[in-house]
Scaffold this motif. Structure first.
Motif, PDB file in Angstrom:
ATOM      1  N   ARG A  35      73.229   2.165 111.522  1.00 57.49           N
ATOM      2  CA  ARG A  35      72.505   1.298 110.583  1.00 57.49           C
ATOM      3  C   ARG A  35      71.100   1.837 110.450  1.00 57.49           C
ATOM      4  O   ARG A  35      70.524   2.319 111.410  1.00 57.49           O
ATOM      5  CB  ARG A  35      72.468  -0.125 111.116  1.00 57.49           C
ATOM      6  N   GLN A  36      70.527   1.728 109.253  1.00 62.97           N
ATOM      7  CA  GLN A  36      69.198   2.270 108.991  1.00 62.97           C
ATOM      8  C   GLN A  36      68.404   1.316 108.116  1.00 62.97           C
ATOM      9  O   GLN A  36      68.963   0.672 107.241  1.00 62.97           O
ATOM     10  CB  GLN A  36      69.313   3.612 108.277  1.00 62.97           C
ATOM     11  N   TYR A  37      67.100   1.279 108.359  1.00 60.48           N
ATOM     12  CA  TYR A  37      66.226   0.449 107.541  1.00 60.48           C
ATOM     13  C   TYR A  37      64.772   0.860 107.775  1.00 60.48           C
ATOM     14  O   TYR A  37      64.431   1.482 108.775  1.00 60.48           O
ATOM     15  CB  TYR A  37      66.416  -1.038 107.841  1.00 60.48           C
ATOM     16  N   GLU A  38      63.918   0.480 106.833  1.00 64.11           N
ATOM     17  CA  GLU A  38      62.482   0.726 106.960  1.00 64.11           C
ATOM     18  C   GLU A  38      61.837  -0.477 107.633  1.00 64.11           C
ATOM     19  O   GLU A  38      62.181  -1.622 107.348  1.00 64.11           O
ATOM     20  CB  GLU A  38      61.844   0.946 105.593  1.00 64.11           C
ATOM     21  N   TYR A  39      60.904  -0.200 108.542  1.00 62.16           N
ATOM     22  CA  TYR A  39      60.197  -1.273 109.225  1.00 62.16           C
ATOM     23  C   TYR A  39      58.786  -0.801 109.537  1.00 62.16           C
ATOM     24  O   TYR A  39      58.597   0.197 110.234  1.00 62.16           O
ATOM     25  CB  TYR A  39      60.931  -1.662 110.513  1.00 62.16           C
ATOM     26  N   ARG A  40      57.797  -1.475 108.975  1.00 63.62           N
ATOM     27  CA  ARG A  40      56.380  -1.168 109.190  1.00 63.62           C
ATOM     28  C   ARG A  40      56.049   0.304 108.934  1.00 63.62           C
ATOM     29  O   ARG A  40      55.327   0.937 109.691  1.00 63.62           O
ATOM     30  CB  ARG A  40      55.957  -1.543 110.597  1.00 63.62           C
ATOM     31  N   GLY A  41      56.598   0.858 107.883  1.00 62.15           N
ATOM     32  CA  GLY A  41      56.309   2.233 107.501  1.00 62.15           C
ATOM     33  C   GLY A  41      57.078   3.288 108.260  1.00 62.15           C
ATOM     34  O   GLY A  41      56.899   4.477 108.019  1.00 62.15           O
ATOM     35  N   ALA A  42      57.934   2.880 109.182  1.00 62.09           N
ATOM     36  CA  ALA A  42      58.768   3.824 109.945  1.00 62.09           C
ATOM     37  C   ALA A  42      60.217   3.647 109.524  1.00 62.09           C
ATOM     38  O   ALA A  42      60.612   2.603 109.006  1.00 62.09           O
ATOM     39  CB  ALA A  42      58.631   3.574 111.440  1.00 62.09           C
ATOM     40  N   TRP A  43      61.013   4.670 109.737  1.00 63.72           N
ATOM     41  CA  TRP A  43      62.441   4.572 109.476  1.00 63.72           C
ATOM     42  C   TRP A  43      63.149   4.319 110.790  1.00 63.72           C
ATOM     43  O   TRP A  43      62.988   5.082 111.745  1.00 63.72           O
ATOM     44  CB  TRP A  43      62.964   5.845 108.827  1.00 63.72           C
ATOM     45  N   VAL A  44      63.889   3.225 110.862  1.00 68.05           N
ATOM     46  CA  VAL A  44      64.599   2.835 112.076  1.00 68.05           C
ATOM     47  C   VAL A  44      66.075   3.160 111.911  1.00 68.05           C
ATOM     48  O   VAL A  44      66.690   2.812 110.901  1.00 68.05           O
ATOM     49  CB  VAL A  44      64.411   1.334 112.378  1.00 68.05           C
ATOM     50  N   ILE A  45      66.619   3.826 112.911  1.00 66.22           N
ATOM     51  CA  ILE A  45      68.039   4.153 112.952  1.00 66.22           C
ATOM     52  C   ILE A  45      68.609   3.451 114.178  1.00 66.22           C
ATOM     53  O   ILE A  45      68.176   3.710 115.303  1.00 66.22           O
ATOM     54  CB  ILE A  45      68.264   5.673 113.041  1.00 66.22           C
ATOM     55  N   ALA A  46      69.549   2.543 113.959  1.00 63.09           N
ATOM     56  CA  ALA A  46      70.182   1.805 115.049  1.00 63.09           C
ATOM     57  C   ALA A  46      71.535   2.441 115.337  1.00 63.09           C
ATOM     58  O   ALA A  46      72.509   2.227 114.620  1.00 63.09           O
ATOM     59  CB  ALA A  46      70.335   0.341 114.675  1.00 63.09           C
ATOM     60  N   ALA A  47      71.565   3.251 116.387  1.00 65.25           N
ATOM     61  CA  ALA A  47      72.795   3.939 116.770  1.00 65.25           C
ATOM     62  C   ALA A  47      73.621   3.040 117.680  1.00 65.25           C
ATOM     63  O   ALA A  47      73.071   2.280 118.477  1.00 65.25           O
ATOM     64  CB  ALA A  47      72.455   5.240 117.490  1.00 65.25           C
ATOM     65  N   SER A  48      74.932   3.139 117.562  1.00 62.94           N
ATOM     66  CA  SER A  48      75.805   2.353 118.432  1.00 62.94           C
ATOM     67  C   SER A  48      77.106   3.098 118.657  1.00 62.94           C
ATOM     68  O   SER A  48      77.519   3.916 117.843  1.00 62.94           O
ATOM     69  CB  SER A  48      76.073   0.977 117.825  1.00 62.94           C
ATOM     70  N   GLY A  49      77.699   2.829 119.789  1.00 65.61           N
ATOM     71  CA  GLY A  49      78.972   3.457 120.118  1.00 65.61           C
ATOM     72  C   GLY A  49      78.804   4.715 120.942  1.00 65.61           C
ATOM     73  O   GLY A  49      77.867   4.836 121.732  1.00 65.61           O
ATOM     74  N   GLU A  50      79.698   5.647 120.729  1.00 69.40           N
ATOM     75  CA  GLU A  50      79.769   6.862 121.540  1.00 69.40           C
ATOM     76  C   GLU A  50      79.364   8.082 120.726  1.00 69.40           C
ATOM     77  O   GLU A  50      79.766   8.221 119.575  1.00 69.40           O
ATOM     78  CB  GLU A  50      81.190   7.040 122.050  1.00 69.40           C
ATOM     79  N   TYR A  51      78.588   8.953 121.363  1.00 72.50           N
ATOM     80  CA  TYR A  51      78.140  10.172 120.696  1.00 72.50           C
ATOM     81  C   TYR A  51      78.423  11.388 121.560  1.00 72.50           C
ATOM     82  O   TYR A  51      77.925  11.490 122.683  1.00 72.50           O
ATOM     83  CB  TYR A  51      76.641  10.098 120.356  1.00 72.50           C
ATOM     84  N   ASP A  52      79.232  12.279 121.009  1.00 70.19           N
ATOM     85  CA  ASP A  52      79.507  13.575 121.619  1.00 70.19           C
ATOM     86  C   ASP A  52      79.638  14.588 120.492  1.00 70.19           C
ATOM     87  O   ASP A  52      79.349  14.269 119.335  1.00 70.19           O
ATOM     88  CB  ASP A  52      80.739  13.523 122.526  1.00 70.19           C
ATOM     89  N   LEU A  53      80.062  15.789 120.798  1.00 70.29           N
ATOM     90  CA  LEU A  53      80.129  16.849 119.797  1.00 70.29           C
ATOM     91  C   LEU A  53      80.992  16.466 118.593  1.00 70.29           C
ATOM     92  O   LEU A  53      80.655  16.785 117.455  1.00 70.29           O
ATOM     93  CB  LEU A  53      80.654  18.142 120.433  1.00 70.29           C
ATOM     94  N   ALA A  54      82.058  15.723 118.822  1.00 69.12           N
ATOM     95  CA  ALA A  54      82.969  15.348 117.742  1.00 69.12           C
ATOM     96  C   ALA A  54      82.448  14.202 116.883  1.00 69.12           C
ATOM     97  O   ALA A  54      82.914  14.020 115.757  1.00 69.12           O
ATOM     98  CB  ALA A  54      84.339  14.983 118.318  1.00 69.12           C
ATOM     99  N   SER A  55      81.491  13.440 117.379  1.00 70.05           N
ATOM    100  CA  SER A  55      81.057  12.244 116.653  1.00 70.05           C
ATOM    101  C   SER A  55      79.576  12.222 116.286  1.00 70.05           C
ATOM    102  O   SER A  55      79.101  11.239 115.726  1.00 70.05           O
ATOM    103  CB  SER A  55      81.362  11.005 117.501  1.00 70.05           C
ATOM    104  N   ILE A  56      78.856  13.283 116.556  1.00 67.15           N
ATOM    105  CA  ILE A  56      77.406  13.286 116.387  1.00 67.15           C
ATOM    106  C   ILE A  56      76.940  13.440 114.932  1.00 67.15           C
ATOM    107  O   ILE A  56      75.815  13.089 114.600  1.00 67.15           O
ATOM    108  CB  ILE A  56      76.761  14.372 117.291  1.00 67.15           C
ATOM    109  N   ALA A  57      77.788  13.924 114.049  1.00 65.97           N
ATOM    110  CA  ALA A  57      77.381  14.270 112.681  1.00 65.97           C
ATOM    111  C   ALA A  57      76.698  13.132 111.913  1.00 65.97           C
ATOM    112  O   ALA A  57      75.652  13.367 111.288  1.00 65.97           O
ATOM    113  CB  ALA A  57      78.564  14.810 111.891  1.00 65.97           C
ATOM    114  N   PRO A  58      77.212  11.899 111.900  1.00 65.51           N
ATOM    115  CA  PRO A  58      76.517  10.852 111.134  1.00 65.51           C
ATOM    116  C   PRO A  58      75.094  10.582 111.644  1.00 65.51           C
ATOM    117  O   PRO A  58      74.170  10.401 110.848  1.00 65.51           O
ATOM    118  CB  PRO A  58      77.403   9.616 111.320  1.00 65.51           C
ATOM    119  N   LEU A  59      74.909  10.587 112.945  1.00 68.26           N
ATOM    120  CA  LEU A  59      73.581  10.382 113.510  1.00 68.26           C
ATOM    121  C   LEU A  59      72.679  11.573 113.213  1.00 68.26           C
ATOM    122  O   LEU A  59      71.500  11.404 112.880  1.00 68.26           O
ATOM    123  CB  LEU A  59      73.665  10.135 115.012  1.00 68.26           C
TER     124      LEU A  59
END
Length: 134
Positions: A35-59
């Motif tokens: 999930r992504q959104y702007e907050y106070r002039g910064a871009w916030v990315i809320a990552a969730s779940g599991e991240y490894d070589l096979a799943s890192i692309a969206p992040l």
């Protein structure tokens, strides 16, 4: 391939993530788009779940796009349930190209940071408010 693609696409878990200014519950799946959104002039990315070589692309895509457009990028890592060296490498590269702040890393992510020593390199904050203010 060494994994079952059908099982991979249906694997989910429930975790909670922090979004400014309140906490919400998110359904985190393997390789899901953050999930992504702007907050106070910064871009916030809320990552969730599991991240490894096979799943890192969206992040990875989210961090690259945010770094090109915003002077400050905040990664809410409170709902990351698993992360490996691919996740760690991505954060180090993002840190080198953008003003990256990591918010409330989960226990597993904190352990990864501590073992690798990057907790002394990355900017880690407790809240999104603190990360956007600094």
């Amino acid at each position: 391939m060494f994994w079952n693609e059908t099982a991979l696409s249906t694997r989910t878990s429930s975790t909670s993530g922090t979004l400014a200014p309140q906490r919400i519950t998110v359904d985190a799946s393997y390789g899901s788009a953050p999930r992504q959104y702007e907050y106070r002039g910064a871009w916030v990315i809320a990552a969730s779940g599991e991240y490894d070589l096979a799943s890192i692309a969206p992040l990875q895509e989210a961090l690259k796009a945010a770094a090109r457009k915003y002077p400050k990028v905040v990664l809410d890592a409170s709902a990351v349930t698993f992360a490996d060296s691919a996740f760690l490498n991505l954060l180090i590269l993002a840190h080198q190209t953008a003003s990256l702040r990591i918010v409330a890393p989960s226990r597993q992510v904190q352990r990864l940071f501590g073992i690798s020593g990057v907790d002394s390199v990355l900017e880690i904050r407790q809240t999104i408010e603190e990360a956007t203010a600094s």
